[in-house]
Design a protein around this motif. Sequence first.
Motif, PDB file in Angstrom:
ATOM      1  N   THR A  25       0.868  -1.170   0.000  1.00 51.71           N
ATOM      2  CA  THR A  25       0.000   0.000   0.000  1.00 51.71           C
ATOM      3  C   THR A  25       0.904   1.219   0.000  1.00 51.71           C
ATOM      4  O   THR A  25       1.778   1.349   0.858  1.00 51.71           O
ATOM      5  CB  THR A  25      -0.911   0.020   1.243  1.00 51.71           C
ATOM      6  N   VAL A  26       0.692   2.102  -0.982  1.00 56.10           N
ATOM      7  CA  VAL A  26       1.446   3.343  -1.089  1.00 56.10           C
ATOM      8  C   VAL A  26       0.516   4.444  -0.598  1.00 56.10           C
ATOM      9  O   VAL A  26      -0.550   4.666  -1.176  1.00 56.10           O
ATOM     10  CB  VAL A  26       1.888   3.613  -2.541  1.00 56.10           C
ATOM     11  N   THR A  27       0.898   5.119   0.490  1.00 57.13           N
ATOM     12  CA  THR A  27       0.058   6.128   1.109  1.00 57.13           C
ATOM     13  C   THR A  27       0.732   7.492   1.044  1.00 57.13           C
ATOM     14  O   THR A  27       1.899   7.623   1.420  1.00 57.13           O
ATOM     15  CB  THR A  27      -0.206   5.773   2.587  1.00 57.13           C
ATOM     16  N   LEU A  28      -0.021   8.488   0.576  1.00 53.15           N
ATOM     17  CA  LEU A  28       0.492   9.855   0.635  1.00 53.15           C
ATOM     18  C   LEU A  28       0.389  10.352   2.069  1.00 53.15           C
ATOM     19  O   LEU A  28      -0.676  10.263   2.689  1.00 53.15           O
ATOM     20  CB  LEU A  28      -0.317  10.781  -0.283  1.00 53.15           C
ATOM     21  N   LEU A  29       1.483  10.868   2.618  1.00 48.70           N
ATOM     22  CA  LEU A  29       1.497  11.437   3.959  1.00 48.70           C
ATOM     23  C   LEU A  29       1.349  12.948   3.911  1.00 48.70           C
ATOM     24  O   LEU A  29       1.101  13.591   4.923  1.00 48.70           O
ATOM     25  CB  LEU A  29       2.801  11.069   4.672  1.00 48.70           C
ATOM     26  N   ASP A  30       1.545  13.508   2.712  1.00 44.74           N
ATOM     27  CA  ASP A  30       1.462  14.946   2.484  1.00 44.74           C
ATOM     28  C   ASP A  30       1.280  15.128   0.977  1.00 44.74           C
ATOM     29  O   ASP A  30       1.430  14.176   0.212  1.00 44.74           O
ATOM     30  CB  ASP A  30       2.762  15.615   2.956  1.00 44.74           C
ATOM     31  N   ASP A  31       0.987  16.336   0.532  1.00 43.49           N
ATOM     32  CA  ASP A  31       0.922  16.584  -0.899  1.00 43.49           C
ATOM     33  C   ASP A  31       2.291  16.276  -1.502  1.00 43.49           C
ATOM     34  O   ASP A  31       3.324  16.532  -0.868  1.00 43.49           O
ATOM     35  CB  ASP A  31       0.554  18.039  -1.181  1.00 43.49           C
ATOM     36  N   ALA A  32       2.292  15.713  -2.703  1.00 43.41           N
ATOM     37  CA  ALA A  32       3.545  15.310  -3.341  1.00 43.41           C
ATOM     38  C   ALA A  32       3.514  15.664  -4.823  1.00 43.41           C
ATOM     39  O   ALA A  32       2.446  15.815  -5.413  1.00 43.41           O
ATOM     40  CB  ALA A  32       3.768  13.804  -3.155  1.00 43.41           C
ATOM     41  N   VAL A  33       4.707  15.776  -5.389  1.00 42.80           N
ATOM     42  CA  VAL A  33       4.855  16.085  -6.805  1.00 42.80           C
ATOM     43  C   VAL A  33       5.674  14.982  -7.458  1.00 42.80           C
ATOM     44  O   VAL A  33       6.741  14.608  -6.950  1.00 42.80           O
ATOM     45  CB  VAL A  33       5.564  17.445  -7.004  1.00 42.80           C
ATOM     46  N   ALA A  34       5.172  14.461  -8.565  1.00 43.12           N
ATOM     47  CA  ALA A  34       5.919  13.483  -9.362  1.00 43.12           C
ATOM     48  C   ALA A  34       6.652  14.259 -10.443  1.00 43.12           C
ATOM     49  O   ALA A  34       6.032  15.005 -11.194  1.00 43.12           O
ATOM     50  CB  ALA A  34       4.971  12.460  -9.963  1.00 43.12           C
ATOM     51  N   THR A  35       7.968  14.082 -10.522  1.00 45.47           N
ATOM     52  CA  THR A  35       8.745  14.843 -11.497  1.00 45.47           C
ATOM     53  C   THR A  35       9.075  14.046 -12.749  1.00 45.47           C
ATOM     54  O   THR A  35       9.670  14.567 -13.670  1.00 45.47           O
ATOM     55  CB  THR A  35      10.060  15.350 -10.874  1.00 45.47           C
ATOM     56  N   GLN A  36       8.695  12.782 -12.769  1.00 49.08           N
ATOM     57  CA  GLN A  36       8.942  11.972 -13.951  1.00 49.08           C
ATOM     58  C   GLN A  36       7.849  10.938 -14.112  1.00 49.08           C
ATOM     59  O   GLN A  36       7.184  10.555 -13.161  1.00 49.08           O
ATOM     60  CB  GLN A  36      10.310  11.302 -13.871  1.00 49.08           C
ATOM     61  N   SER A  37       7.656  10.493 -15.352  1.00 42.99           N
ATOM     62  CA  SER A  37       6.669   9.437 -15.570  1.00 42.99           C
ATOM     63  C   SER A  37       7.281   8.111 -15.149  1.00 42.99           C
ATOM     64  O   SER A  37       8.499   7.958 -15.081  1.00 42.99           O
ATOM     65  CB  SER A  37       6.207   9.405 -17.024  1.00 42.99           C
ATOM     66  N   ILE A  38       6.441   7.150 -14.842  1.00 44.90           N
ATOM     67  CA  ILE A  38       6.884   5.855 -14.349  1.00 44.90           C
ATOM     68  C   ILE A  38       6.788   4.859 -15.493  1.00 44.90           C
ATOM     69  O   ILE A  38       5.703   4.564 -15.982  1.00 44.90           O
ATOM     70  CB  ILE A  38       6.024   5.402 -13.160  1.00 44.90           C
ATOM     71  N   ALA A  39       7.941   4.365 -15.940  1.00 48.14           N
ATOM     72  CA  ALA A  39       7.989   3.491 -17.112  1.00 48.14           C
ATOM     73  C   ALA A  39       7.201   2.205 -16.896  1.00 48.14           C
ATOM     74  O   ALA A  39       6.512   1.732 -17.786  1.00 48.14           O
ATOM     75  CB  ALA A  39       9.426   3.168 -17.474  1.00 48.14           C
ATOM     76  N   MET A  40       7.308   1.620 -15.719  1.00 48.06           N
ATOM     77  CA  MET A  40       6.510   0.439 -15.431  1.00 48.06           C
ATOM     78  C   MET A  40       6.124   0.455 -13.977  1.00 48.06           C
ATOM     79  O   MET A  40       6.983   0.359 -13.097  1.00 48.06           O
ATOM     80  CB  MET A  40       7.242  -0.855 -15.761  1.00 48.06           C
ATOM     81  N   LEU A  41       4.838   0.604 -13.735  1.00 48.71           N
ATOM     82  CA  LEU A  41       4.316   0.630 -12.378  1.00 48.71           C
ATOM     83  C   LEU A  41       4.074  -0.806 -11.959  1.00 48.71           C
ATOM     84  O   LEU A  41       3.129  -1.437 -12.418  1.00 48.71           O
ATOM     85  CB  LEU A  41       3.012   1.423 -12.362  1.00 48.71           C
ATOM     86  N   ALA A  42       4.971  -1.348 -11.135  1.00 48.60           N
ATOM     87  CA  ALA A  42       4.835  -2.752 -10.779  1.00 48.60           C
ATOM     88  C   ALA A  42       5.465  -3.031  -9.429  1.00 48.60           C
ATOM     89  O   ALA A  42       6.636  -2.735  -9.218  1.00 48.60           O
ATOM     90  CB  ALA A  42       5.495  -3.631 -11.835  1.00 48.60           C
ATOM     91  N   PRO A  43       4.700  -3.619  -8.527  1.00 51.55           N
ATOM     92  CA  PRO A  43       5.296  -4.114  -7.290  1.00 51.55           C
ATOM     93  C   PRO A  43       5.988  -5.444  -7.602  1.00 51.55           C
ATOM     94  O   PRO A  43       6.083  -5.844  -8.758  1.00 51.55           O
ATOM     95  CB  PRO A  43       4.093  -4.299  -6.384  1.00 51.55           C
ATOM     96  N   SER A  44       6.425  -6.148  -6.595  1.00 52.44           N
ATOM     97  CA  SER A  44       7.050  -7.458  -6.773  1.00 52.44           C
ATOM     98  C   SER A  44       6.188  -8.356  -7.653  1.00 52.44           C
ATOM     99  O   SER A  44       4.965  -8.290  -7.639  1.00 52.44           O
ATOM    100  CB  SER A  44       7.224  -8.111  -5.401  1.00 52.44           C
ATOM    101  N   SER A  45       6.836  -9.219  -8.428  1.00 55.15           N
ATOM    102  CA  SER A  45       6.098 -10.135  -9.310  1.00 55.15           C
ATOM    103  C   SER A  45       5.221 -11.103  -8.523  1.00 55.15           C
ATOM    104  O   SER A  45       4.331 -11.730  -9.078  1.00 55.15           O
ATOM    105  CB  SER A  45       7.064 -10.910 -10.200  1.00 55.15           C
ATOM    106  N   LYS A  46       5.437 -11.213  -7.209  1.00 52.82           N
ATOM    107  CA  LYS A  46       4.609 -12.070  -6.348  1.00 52.82           C
ATOM    108  C   LYS A  46       3.300 -11.390  -5.952  1.00 52.82           C
ATOM    109  O   LYS A  46       2.420 -12.013  -5.375  1.00 52.82           O
ATOM    110  CB  LYS A  46       5.376 -12.433  -5.086  1.00 52.82           C
ATOM    111  N   SER A  47       3.182 -10.113  -6.244  1.00 54.12           N
ATOM    112  CA  SER A  47       2.006  -9.348  -5.821  1.00 54.12           C
ATOM    113  C   SER A  47       0.760  -9.713  -6.618  1.00 54.12           C
ATOM    114  O   SER A  47       0.817  -9.904  -7.828  1.00 54.12           O
ATOM    115  CB  SER A  47       2.265  -7.851  -5.974  1.00 54.12           C
ATOM    116  N   THR A  48      -0.353  -9.780  -5.910  1.00 55.33           N
ATOM    117  CA  THR A  48      -1.653  -9.958  -6.557  1.00 55.33           C
ATOM    118  C   THR A  48      -2.465  -8.671  -6.492  1.00 55.33           C
ATOM    119  O   THR A  48      -3.452  -8.520  -7.181  1.00 55.33           O
ATOM    120  CB  THR A  48      -2.462 -11.078  -5.873  1.00 55.33           C
TER     121      THR A  48
END
Length: 172
Positions: free
Chosen positions: A31-54
């Motif tokens: 679980t990725v939780t924002l703790l405060d406002d955030a800025v993404a400065t780059q695009s994410i080429a592949m959004l993927a957790p561990s290959s074991k993730s469901t």
Amino acid sequence: NKVRITTDTEHRDFLNWDMAMLYLIQYTNPTVTLLDDAVATQSIAMLAPSSKSTRFTFDLNGHTLTANIGSAAYFMNMNTTATLYITDNSDRANGQMLIYGAANKEIDGLYVTKGNVVMNGGRIYMENGAVYASNTSCKASAIYLKAGQSLTINGGEIEAKGHRSVYGVFAA
């Protein structure tokens, strides 16, 4: 710290969104939780957790994630068999992803090539700088689903704005 990644056994805080996304692949069912406002400065080429993730979850937690992707093709490319859950577990329930793109560029906020998305809360807002009438082949979408992928909306809001051929959700 602006972002926390939590699993069943641990949690780790990160100073910014970009750094948290570099470490995402190390975690199973995070679980990725924002703790405060955030800025993404780059695009994410592949959004993927561990290959074991469901599954993996983005909890906006009442905060805003802003991404100005400029002329990049997408903000996040989801290419995993896991299901992404987007939620806002804050009392205010006003968490949002704001995605801005360049003019006359075909762009997508969340580009789903493999996997499924379940939206339980929060707001995804995408604005393309402009798609001018002279470039009618350009399109922009907050969520782009490749054939065979699914989006389930149980709550929340998806909105996209631009001059022409702009979609909240585009399914190929």
